[in-house]
Scaffold this motif. Structure first.
Motif, PDB file in Angstrom:
ATOM      1  N   ALA A  17      -0.194  -9.047   4.781  1.00 19.73           N
ATOM      2  CA  ALA A  17       0.761  -8.017   5.237  1.00 19.73           C
ATOM      3  C   ALA A  17       0.079  -6.668   5.440  1.00 19.73           C
ATOM      4  N   LYS A  18      -0.891  -6.342   4.569  1.00 23.03           N
ATOM      5  CA  LYS A  18      -1.576  -5.049   4.667  1.00 23.03           C
ATOM      6  C   LYS A  18      -2.786  -5.090   5.600  1.00 23.03           C
ATOM      7  N   ASN A  19      -3.151  -6.301   6.037  1.00 19.24           N
ATOM      8  CA  ASN A  19      -4.402  -6.486   6.773  1.00 19.24           C
ATOM      9  C   ASN A  19      -5.570  -5.887   5.973  1.00 19.24           C
ATOM     10  N   PRO A  21      -1.035  -3.041  -4.441  1.00 18.55           N
ATOM     11  CA  PRO A  21      -1.751  -1.989  -3.714  1.00 18.55           C
ATOM     12  C   PRO A  21      -0.730  -1.076  -3.061  1.00 18.55           C
ATOM     13  N   SER A  22      -1.144   0.083  -2.598  1.00 19.97           N
ATOM     14  CA  SER A  22      -0.210   0.968  -1.899  1.00 19.97           C
ATOM     15  C   SER A  22       0.402   0.224  -0.703  1.00 19.97           C
ATOM     16  N   ALA A  23       1.694   0.509  -0.431  1.00 17.97           N
ATOM     17  CA  ALA A  23       2.444  -0.288   0.557  1.00 17.97           C
ATOM     18  C   ALA A  23       2.289   0.274   1.967  1.00 17.97           C
ATOM     19  N   ASN A  24       1.026   0.337   2.423  1.00 14.53           N
ATOM     20  CA  ASN A  24       0.731   0.790   3.780  1.00 14.53           C
ATOM     21  C   ASN A  24      -0.239  -0.207   4.406  1.00 14.53           C
ATOM     22  N   PRO A  25      -0.277  -0.278   5.745  1.00 15.81           N
ATOM     23  CA  PRO A  25      -1.340  -1.078   6.353  1.00 15.81           C
ATOM     24  C   PRO A  25      -2.677  -0.482   5.924  1.00 15.81           C
ATOM     25  N   ILE A  30      -1.907   6.143   5.879  1.00 13.47           N
ATOM     26  CA  ILE A  30      -1.400   7.018   4.820  1.00 13.47           C
ATOM     27  C   ILE A  30      -0.532   6.216   3.850  1.00 13.47           C
ATOM     28  N   SER A  31      -0.690   6.451   2.551  1.00 12.14           N
ATOM     29  CA  SER A  31       0.154   5.772   1.561  1.00 12.14           C
ATOM     30  C   SER A  31       1.590   6.278   1.660  1.00 12.14           C
ATOM     31  N   PRO A  32       2.569   5.415   1.331  1.00 14.44           N
ATOM     32  CA  PRO A  32       3.977   5.798   1.421  1.00 14.44           C
ATOM     33  C   PRO A  32       4.485   6.422   0.128  1.00 14.44           C
ATOM     34  N   SER A  61     -13.360   6.312   5.189  1.00 15.11           N
ATOM     35  CA  SER A  61     -12.178   6.571   5.994  1.00 15.11           C
ATOM     36  C   SER A  61     -10.995   5.867   5.342  1.00 15.11           C
ATOM     37  N   HIS A  62      -9.949   6.621   5.061  1.00 19.24           N
ATOM     38  CA  HIS A  62      -8.852   6.093   4.256  1.00 19.24           C
ATOM     39  C   HIS A  62      -7.682   7.042   4.397  1.00 19.24           C
ATOM     40  N   TYR A  63      -6.509   6.635   4.072  1.00 15.24           N
ATOM     41  CA  TYR A  63      -5.362   7.542   3.982  1.00 15.24           C
ATOM     42  C   TYR A  63      -5.131   8.315   5.299  1.00 15.24           C
TER      43      TYR A  63
HETATM   44 MG    MG Z   1      -4.246   2.227  -0.989  1.00 13.77          MG
END
Ligand code: MG
Ligand code: TXA
Length: 323
Positions: free
Chosen positions: A47-49, A134-138, A142-144, A223-225
């Motif tokens: 789901a998050k790839n 894990p944070s619920a973002n692809p 950006i984290s939700p 690279s993140h968020y």
């Molecule tokens: Mg995360």
């Protein structure tokens, strides 16, 4: 579209049948599944790839659960858990055999935390297993920090978002491990600062990443968020604004308000870093939704929670422009 609701029983039923559910925590929303169920774990990565080389945090309901999932508990960690759990501190321990290598990405340690959110704590107490979340973002985005952020990013991939309101802390937990001599080492900066750890443990180190590192953490993927819109991070907003007058710009500042027509998001009118952290991802989500040419964020003072905010902004930024 996922269903957004506050009903714990729906979350319980899905989680006990290998499904995944978005859950609130005090830091960011997590995409949760049974930590002991390979099929649920698989669904999270899909789901998050998310690259399978990036390990997951295990969320437990109480300190009495800890010894089921870890092989060894350093004395110093008990002082830290006593002070900071439930709360935004994740600790790396040598994993027990109950924790699969899929959870830890083949590393010998497992990351564990007790989140401080009443809804999710109740859910964890109901469930007969811990939750990986894990944070619920692809992966990479950006984290939700609200159920609506999760809906916008992952709503077509999941069935249910357990709504616990906006997250009160707003950036991901501080992650620590321990050195050979049991000195706490910070792998990811967060709301719990190096000084907070040092006050309790007497000592602290901050990990700087190297290409040959054995430990993989969020702190190491540069690279993140990131929003989709181009983002610059700077300590001299006036210069960037004057050079980009022709562009449609969104501005993120701690406290300052500029006399311009550009979209502006002030993170804390009273200049409070905790409030700023709470609002940071909402600002990024909002400005990213406006289809602007550029987002410009102002660097924070490099102290206290500002360290963690700057860390996230640096990773989100396409360019860091420092005078
Ligand atoms: Mg995360
Ligand atoms: O605040 C948080 O920690 C949120 C909420 C939902 O609890 N979770 C979160 O998870 O931020 P995630 O997966 O987005 O970031 C956790 C990071 C991972 O990127 C991973 O690199 C690191 O923690 N991590 C997990 N297990 C680890 C391990 N065994 N060793 C080293 N790093 C680990």
């Amino acid at each position: 579209m996922a269903l957004i609701d506050t009903n714990l029983d729906i979350a319980y039923d899905l989680l006990t049948t290998s499904e995944i559910v978005a859950i609130p925590t005090e830091t960011v929303y997590g995409l949760a599944g049974n930590a002991l169920d390979l099929s649920a774990i698989d669904k999270i990565f899909i789901a998050k790839n998310r690259p399978r080389t990036n390990p997951l945090i295990v969320h437990i309901s109480g300190i009495d659960e800890l010894n089921k999932y870890v092989r060894y508990i350093p004395d110093i960690s008990l002082k830290l858990t006593e002070k900071f759990w439930p709360g935004p501190l994740t600790i790396l321990f040598p994993k027990s055999d109950v924790i699969s290598s899929e959870v830890t990405a083949n590393q010998p340690t497992v990351a564990i935390r007790i989140p401080q959110h009443p809804v999710t704590l109740r859910l964890l107490k109901m469930l007969p297993f811990p939750l990986v979340a894990p944070s619920a973002n692809p992966s990479g985005y950006i984290s939700p920090t609200s159920a609506q952020h999760v809906q916008a990013q992952l709503g077509d991939k999941i069935k249910y978002i357990l709504d616990g309101g906006p997250c009160t802390k707003g950036i991901e937990s501080t992650i620590i491990g321990f050195d050979d001599d049991e000195t706490p080492v910070i792998y990811r900066k967060g709301i719990i600062t190096p000084d907070d750890i040092k006050k309790i443990a007497g000592k602290v180190k901050i990990h700087t990443s190297h290409a040959h590192d054995k430990v993989v953490t969020a702190g190491m993927s540069l690279s993140h968020y990131s929003p989709k819109t181009l983002l610059y991070l700077t300590n001299d907003l006036e210069v960037i604004l004057s050079k980009n007058k022709d562009k449609r710009i969104g501005i993120i500042t701690l406290q300052r308000k500029f006399n311009t027509d550009f979209e502006q998001y002030v993170l804390s009118e009273k200049g409070d870093q905790e409030e700023a952290a709470k609002n940071l991802y909402a600002a990024m989500h909002y400005l990213d939704s406006l289809d602007l040419d550029l987002i410009v964020a102002e660097m924070f003072p490099d102290e206290g929670i500002g360290l963690a905010i700057n860390d996230r902004l640096r990773r989100a930024a396409d360019e860091v422009l420092i005078n």
